[in-house]
Design an enzyme around this catalytic site. Structure first.
Site, PDB file in Angstrom:
ATOM      1  N   ASP A  58      43.641  61.550  77.191  1.00 53.44           N
ATOM      2  CA  ASP A  58      43.851  60.133  76.907  1.00 53.44           C
ATOM      3  C   ASP A  58      44.976  59.894  75.914  1.00 53.44           C
ATOM      4  O   ASP A  58      45.497  60.819  75.296  1.00 53.44           O
ATOM      5  CB  ASP A  58      42.547  59.498  76.381  1.00 53.44           C
ATOM      6  CG  ASP A  58      41.813  60.392  75.379  1.00 53.44           C
ATOM      7  OD1 ASP A  58      42.465  61.214  74.705  1.00 53.44           O
ATOM      8  OD2 ASP A  58      40.578  60.274  75.265  1.00 53.44           O
ATOM      9  N   ASP A  83      28.817  56.891  71.281  1.00 55.71           N
ATOM     10  CA  ASP A  83      28.278  56.035  72.348  1.00 55.71           C
ATOM     11  C   ASP A  83      28.206  56.761  73.682  1.00 55.71           C
ATOM     12  O   ASP A  83      27.899  56.173  74.712  1.00 55.71           O
ATOM     13  CB  ASP A  83      29.095  54.750  72.490  1.00 55.71           C
ATOM     14  CG  ASP A  83      30.555  55.007  72.834  1.00 55.71           C
ATOM     15  OD1 ASP A  83      30.950  56.198  72.960  1.00 55.71           O
ATOM     16  OD2 ASP A  83      31.313  54.032  72.994  1.00 55.71           O
ATOM     17  N   HIS A 133      30.815  58.364  75.167  1.00 52.77           N
ATOM     18  CA  HIS A 133      32.042  58.383  75.968  1.00 52.77           C
ATOM     19  C   HIS A 133      32.637  59.781  76.047  1.00 52.77           C
ATOM     20  O   HIS A 133      32.465  60.606  75.141  1.00 52.77           O
ATOM     21  CB  HIS A 133      33.072  57.366  75.459  1.00 52.77           C
ATOM     22  CG  HIS A 133      33.724  57.706  74.155  1.00 52.77           C
ATOM     23  ND1 HIS A 133      33.684  56.883  73.051  1.00 52.77           N
ATOM     24  CD2 HIS A 133      34.465  58.769  73.759  1.00 52.77           C
ATOM     25  CE1 HIS A 133      34.367  57.418  72.064  1.00 52.77           C
ATOM     26  NE2 HIS A 133      34.849  58.566  72.471  1.00 52.77           N
ATOM     27  N   GLU A 174      34.390  54.614  78.319  1.00 48.48           N
ATOM     28  CA  GLU A 174      33.358  53.979  77.512  1.00 48.48           C
ATOM     29  C   GLU A 174      32.140  53.610  78.367  1.00 48.48           C
ATOM     30  O   GLU A 174      32.217  53.566  79.594  1.00 48.48           O
ATOM     31  CB  GLU A 174      33.926  52.705  76.865  1.00 48.48           C
ATOM     32  CG  GLU A 174      35.128  52.936  75.957  1.00 48.48           C
ATOM     33  CD  GLU A 174      34.748  53.430  74.575  1.00 48.48           C
ATOM     34  OE1 GLU A 174      33.715  54.118  74.426  1.00 48.48           O
ATOM     35  OE2 GLU A 174      35.482  53.121  73.626  1.00 48.48           O
TER      36      GLU A 174
END
Length: 253
Positions: free
Chosen positions: A67, A136, A138, A143
């Site tokens: 990313d 979370d 990810h 996400e």
């Protein structure tokens, strides 16, 4: 899934480095999918030292990163390109033309996501993908959502991710709100997946990801579907719940 719970971060980093080093020795022209963040720093340090000692070489290696922030140029000290060059690429014998990341400066999301997917396909896909996990759930910047991504996507970052990453910026306001991320489908298509996580703030999400339902609300839960090719190394804090609740499923290092 092979889940190794290591006593410390340093041991976790060395064990993960053993796996990636073996990959490079067995296939010197490997395509490595790489990750950023604090978790891989120890691993990258180990790889640099082994390269300096001549134990491994990056001369024939190709890399594709997971990313990159949208809006940050490679020379921005908070870009993932800058991070990778500082912590790995500029310290090993990799060829600059074999290093690839999403282009965060490309404002045409459709064009950039298609370009990156085509690039990954052109190098034959990923031999070994390095992954971490967000609090979370990810992976990359995929996400929690109502569906799993397939190819490269432009992602709106969640508040929890923005808050977590704000420690690297002068203020939370400076954290980019969007990023390009390799898709979940591409990640799962890697021949092998090397997963690392450390810190007590990862303990709950690791149990959800590895032993909860497979759901796009916890993107990392997809790893359960390819468990036979996942090698997970976590430190004692991150693996506390795994070791307590699933002792038969983990290997204590």
């Amino acid at each position: 899934m092979k889940i190794y719970v290591c006593p410390t971060y340093d041991v976790m980093s060395k064990k993960a480095a053993d796996v990636m080093s073996a990959q490079l020795i067995l296939k010197p022209d490997s395509v490595l999918g790489l990750a950023t963040g604090s978790s891989p720093l120890g691993l990258y340090g180990e790889l640099v030292e082994r390269c300096e000692r001549g134990e491994i070489s990056f001369e024939k290696v190709t890399t594709v990163n997971l990313d990159e922030y949208c809006g940050l140029s490679p020379d921005n000290d908070q870009s993932y390109s800058y991070f990778m060059h500082k912590n790995l690429f500029d310290r090993v014998n990799i060829r600059p033309e074999n290093v690839h990341l999403p282009d965060g400066t490309n404002t045409d999301a459709e064009a950039e996501t298609k370009r990156y997917d085509a690039l990954i396909a052109s190098v034959g896909g990923v031999d070994m993908q390095l992954l971490g996990i967000g609090v979370d759930g990810h992976i990359g910047f995929n996400e929690p959502a109502d569906h799993f991504s397939v190819g490269t996507v432009r992602v709106a970052l969640t508040e929890s991710t923005i808050e977590a990453n704000s420690r690297f910026f002068a203020s939370e306001d400076e954290v980019p709100r969007y990023a390009y991320s390799m898709g979940c489908g591409t990640i799962l298509n890697a021949d092998k997946i090397l997963f690392i996580a450390n810190g007590k703030n990862k303990a709950e999400i690791l149990e959800q990801a590895f032993f909860g339902p497979v759901t796009p609300q916890v993107p990392a839960s997809l790893l359960q579907l390819v468990a036979d090719k996942v090698y997970a190394f976590v430190d004692a804090e991150a693996g506390a719940l795994l070791a307590a609740n699933h002792p038969e499923e983990v290997i204590l290092v």
